[in-house]
Design an enzyme around this catalytic site. Structure first.
Site, PDB file in Angstrom:
ATOM      1  N   LYS A 140       0.866  -1.194   0.000  1.00  0.00           N
ATOM      2  CA  LYS A 140       0.000   0.000   0.000  1.00  0.00           C
ATOM      3  C   LYS A 140       0.893   1.232   0.000  1.00  0.00           C
ATOM      4  O   LYS A 140       1.747   1.390   0.869  1.00  0.00           O
ATOM      5  CB  LYS A 140      -0.918  -0.002   1.223  1.00  0.00           C
ATOM      6  N   ASP A 189     -12.379   6.786   3.072  1.00  0.00           N
ATOM      7  CA  ASP A 189     -11.208   6.510   3.894  1.00  0.00           C
ATOM      8  C   ASP A 189     -10.795   5.036   3.820  1.00  0.00           C
ATOM      9  O   ASP A 189      -9.724   4.668   4.282  1.00  0.00           O
ATOM     10  CB  ASP A 189     -11.500   6.918   5.352  1.00  0.00           C
ATOM     11  N   LYS A 193     -10.667  12.395   7.970  1.00  0.00           N
ATOM     12  CA  LYS A 193     -10.195  11.990   9.294  1.00  0.00           C
ATOM     13  C   LYS A 193     -10.213  13.189  10.241  1.00  0.00           C
ATOM     14  O   LYS A 193     -10.217  14.337   9.794  1.00  0.00           O
ATOM     15  CB  LYS A 193      -8.758  11.462   9.189  1.00  0.00           C
ATOM     16  N   ASP A 231      -2.827  10.040   3.678  1.00  0.00           N
ATOM     17  CA  ASP A 231      -4.233   9.657   3.713  1.00  0.00           C
ATOM     18  C   ASP A 231      -5.018  10.625   4.600  1.00  0.00           C
ATOM     19  O   ASP A 231      -4.961  10.539   5.820  1.00  0.00           O
ATOM     20  CB  ASP A 231      -4.352   8.211   4.254  1.00  0.00           C
ATOM     21  N   ARG A 249      -7.580  -0.509   0.127  1.00  0.00           N
ATOM     22  CA  ARG A 249      -7.972  -1.749  -0.573  1.00  0.00           C
ATOM     23  C   ARG A 249      -8.276  -1.478  -2.047  1.00  0.00           C
ATOM     24  O   ARG A 249      -8.121  -2.364  -2.876  1.00  0.00           O
ATOM     25  CB  ARG A 249      -9.155  -2.388   0.166  1.00  0.00           C
TER      26      ARG A 249
HETATM   27  N1  BES Z   1      -4.780   4.230   6.604  1.00  0.00           N
HETATM   28  C1  BES Z   1      -5.961   3.906   7.306  1.00  0.00           C
HETATM   29  C2  BES Z   1      -5.753   2.844   8.380  1.00  0.00           C
HETATM   30  C3  BES Z   1      -4.873   3.243   9.532  1.00  0.00           C
HETATM   31  C4  BES Z   1      -5.402   3.945  10.591  1.00  0.00           C
HETATM   32  C5  BES Z   1      -3.552   2.868   9.555  1.00  0.00           C
HETATM   33  C6  BES Z   1      -4.589   4.272  11.658  1.00  0.00           C
HETATM   34  C7  BES Z   1      -2.743   3.204  10.616  1.00  0.00           C
HETATM   35  C8  BES Z   1      -3.272   3.900  11.663  1.00  0.00           C
HETATM   36  C9  BES Z   1      -7.030   3.366   6.355  1.00  0.00           C
HETATM   37  O1  BES Z   1      -7.005   3.907   5.084  1.00  0.00           O
HETATM   38  C10 BES Z   1      -8.365   3.627   6.973  1.00  0.00           C
HETATM   39  O2  BES Z   1      -8.657   4.752   7.243  1.00  0.00           O
HETATM   40  N2  BES Z   1      -9.142   2.580   7.182  1.00  0.00           N
HETATM   41  C11 BES Z   1     -10.447   2.675   7.758  1.00  0.00           C
HETATM   42  C12 BES Z   1     -11.341   1.669   7.075  1.00  0.00           C
HETATM   43  C13 BES Z   1     -12.801   1.820   7.374  1.00  0.00           C
HETATM   44  C14 BES Z   1     -13.340   3.122   6.851  1.00  0.00           C
HETATM   45  C15 BES Z   1     -13.552   0.665   6.751  1.00  0.00           C
HETATM   46  C16 BES Z   1     -10.364   2.387   9.250  1.00  0.00           C
HETATM   47  O3  BES Z   1      -9.556   1.575   9.683  1.00  0.00           O
HETATM   48  O4  BES Z   1     -11.103   3.026  10.002  1.00  0.00           O
HETATM   49 ZN    ZN Z   2      -7.998   5.698   4.806  1.00  0.00          ZN
HETATM   50 ZN    ZN Z   3      -5.112   4.530   4.393  1.00  0.00          ZN
END
Ligand code: BES
Ligand code: ZN
Ligand code: ZN
Length: 514
Positions: free
Chosen positions: A263, A345, A275, A268, A349
């Protein structure tokens, strides 16, 4: 820092500070005291109970020997019968940190634990690798750099030129360096390390380490039909890059190809599903999977493993603008499946599935290993103790668990049940990217839809890719996680051995500036 294997019989002074390892119950030195002055003092410390030899315990003293003051760092190895690789990692880290604290300049250290049945070559590898990781700090942007006095470590050996010593040393040097490279990439801020700069650095590293790099721009990515990847990238003013690394250690075309997919979100924000400030401020880390892939391929190439790997990174930023993709959009993908965007967010994937489809269709990969800082839930579940693995192949998981013993990087497998698959199905499109529960597992269930039944490992590195504190040899910020795990996994999958280049000495010189 320079690390060397030094002949124990060489008479010249090897350092200003010695590390002495001690077993616990009874407290006794693994390689003797070295001299009567040290012996006298340490015996008193043992008697008074001031030094017990427990794992990682350290005690520094200064002895007056042959007219000079010499520093000695005592380090505990714990109970003799329990010494294993993890003991060595811990004790080396504690000894090196103590040496830094007391401002040692040159350290000499015997192969700790090698008298308890561990191979000397393995111990030399661990000392080299862990020492490099223990002194790491990211100070690129500090105008006043922290000056670490420790410049050199001599690993004492009775047979410094034996194949096992030289191989262990070289492997440790390369793995330590590759992990440091991954740490640096993660620690670079997103205003410096954007998709263009990331691609440039991979090209550079490819030249240094000996792997091929192809970088594809917007138009080529469009031609390939990587629609999901492009949706994530579209809000940013900085264009995406598809970075493809190729290393064919067997020198022949064809054969069994492993794809490492990382990834590569250089930042992000969450996109329109934005966020919070707190959730966003370390999101430069969201290319940690890419960094692990780059580090692992760099190590594999430098150690000339007989493996066949292709690395794929869809590098972009998830930003907010008038061009943002929206929650509620239905988008396409390279594989042709339609995806309902429930949450912008859950972007990782979307970039991964196009990278995986590319790896299978264009690079003809036979197995897929993807690494990603994919879900906050993975960290909520595991803390910072282990990465989460999801897979459709028990043997591949078993191989990864074996690699884990060599690297010390823990992995924990979670299941994907049929009910989890239902979480990623959409009534409007083929799939949805935003499951309502079991988010770590559902992310894997989503990705699995694109692996075409090929052996696949998904490693959610969100738990370990970033550290809020220095803990042991895991440095604050980017940790370079999984570089060593993936290296050992590949080595064992292909049954390969390390190739030490003819001029290993020149190589040592080159490694000095790590
Ligand atoms: N990059 C984030 C995941 C993340 C969060 C990595 C904190 C490291 C520390 C990812 O893109 C994300 O935001 N995922 C969401 C998915 C959800 C919306 C289904 C998450 O984990 O809340
Ligand atoms: Zn994200
Ligand atoms: Zn992410």
């Amino acid at each position: 820092m320079e690390i060397k294997i030094t002949d124990i019989h060489a008479s010249k002074d090897k350092g200003d500070t010695r590390v002495l390892g001690f077993y616990q119950d009874p407290v006794e030195p693994e390689y003797g005291y070295g001299d009567p002055e040290t012996e006298n003092i340490v015996k008193v410390l043992i008697q008074t109970g001031d030094f017990k030899g427990t794992i990682g315990e350290v005690f520094s003293l200064t002895v007056f020997r042959k007219g000079f003051l010499e520093k000695v760092v005592l380090v505990g190895l714990g109970k003799k019968e329990l010494i294993d690789f993890s003991t060595i990692r811990r004790t080396v880290n504690c000894a090196v940190k103590e040496a830094v604290r007391i401002k040692a300049k040159t350290l000499e250290m015997s192969p700790l634990g090698a008298r308890t049945g561990l191979r000397e070559g393995d111990v030399i590898r661990l000392i080299t690798e862990i020492s490099l990781l223990s002194v790491y700090s990211f100070d690129t942007y500090k105008t006043e750099k922290k000056d670490v006095a420790l410049k050199k470590i001599h690993i004492l050996s009775r047979e410094p030129n034996s194949q096992e010593a030289v191989e262990g040393y070289y492997e440790g040097m390369v793995l330590g360096t590759a992990t440091v490279q991954a740490r640096d990439l993660v620690n670079e801020p997103a205003n410096v390390l954007d998709p263009i700069e990331l691609a440039r650095r991979v090209v550079e590293l490819g030249k240094q380490s000996g792997f091929d790099v192809e970088v594809m721009h917007q138009e080529q990515i469009e031609k390939l039909g990587m629609k999901a990847f492009l949706e994530v990238a579209r809000a940013s003013d900085i264009p995406p890059r598809l970075i493809v690394m190729r290393y064919n250690g067997t020198g022949i075309s064809g054969g069994d190809i492993t794809a490492l997919v990382g990834k590569g979100l250089t930042y992000d924000t969450g996109g329109l599903s934005i966020k919070t400030n707190e959730g966003m401020d370390t999101m430069k880390r969201d290319m940690g999977g890419a960094a692990s892939v780059i580090g692992a391929i760099s190590a594999v190439a430098r150690l000339k493993l007989k493996v066949h790997v292709v690395g794929v990174i869809a590098a972009c930023e998830n930003m907010v603008s008038g061009r943002s993709y929206r929650p509620g959009d239905i988008i396409g993908s390279m594989a042709g499946k339609s995806i309902h965007v429930g949450n912008t967010d859950a972007e990782g994937r979307l970039t991964l599935i196009d990278s995986i489809h590319y790896a299978l269709e264009i690079e003809k990969a036979d197995r897929i290993i993807d690494l990603a800082t994919l879900t906050g839930d993975a960290t909520r579940t595991m803390g910072h103790t282990a990465d989460v693995v999801l897979s459709n192949d028990d043997e591949l998981v078993a191989e990864l668990e074996k690699a884990s013993e060599f690297s010390g990087e823990r992995v924990f497998r979670m299941p994907i049940y049929d009910e989890h698959r239902e979480l990623v199905l959409s009534d409007q499109a083929d799939l949805t990217n935003a499951p309502v529960k079991a988010k770590t597992i559902a992310a894997g269930a989503f990705i699995r839809e694109f692996v075409q039944g090929k052996p696949w490992l998904h490693i959610d590195i969100a738990p370990t890719a970033w550290a809020n504190e220095n803990t042991g040899y895991r440095s604050k910020g980017g940790t370079g996680t999984e570089v060593r795990n993936i290296y050992y996994l590949l080595k064992s999958l292909y049954g390969s051995t390390v190739k030490v280049p003819a001029g290993a000495d020149t190589e040592r010189q080159e490694d000095k500036g790590v």
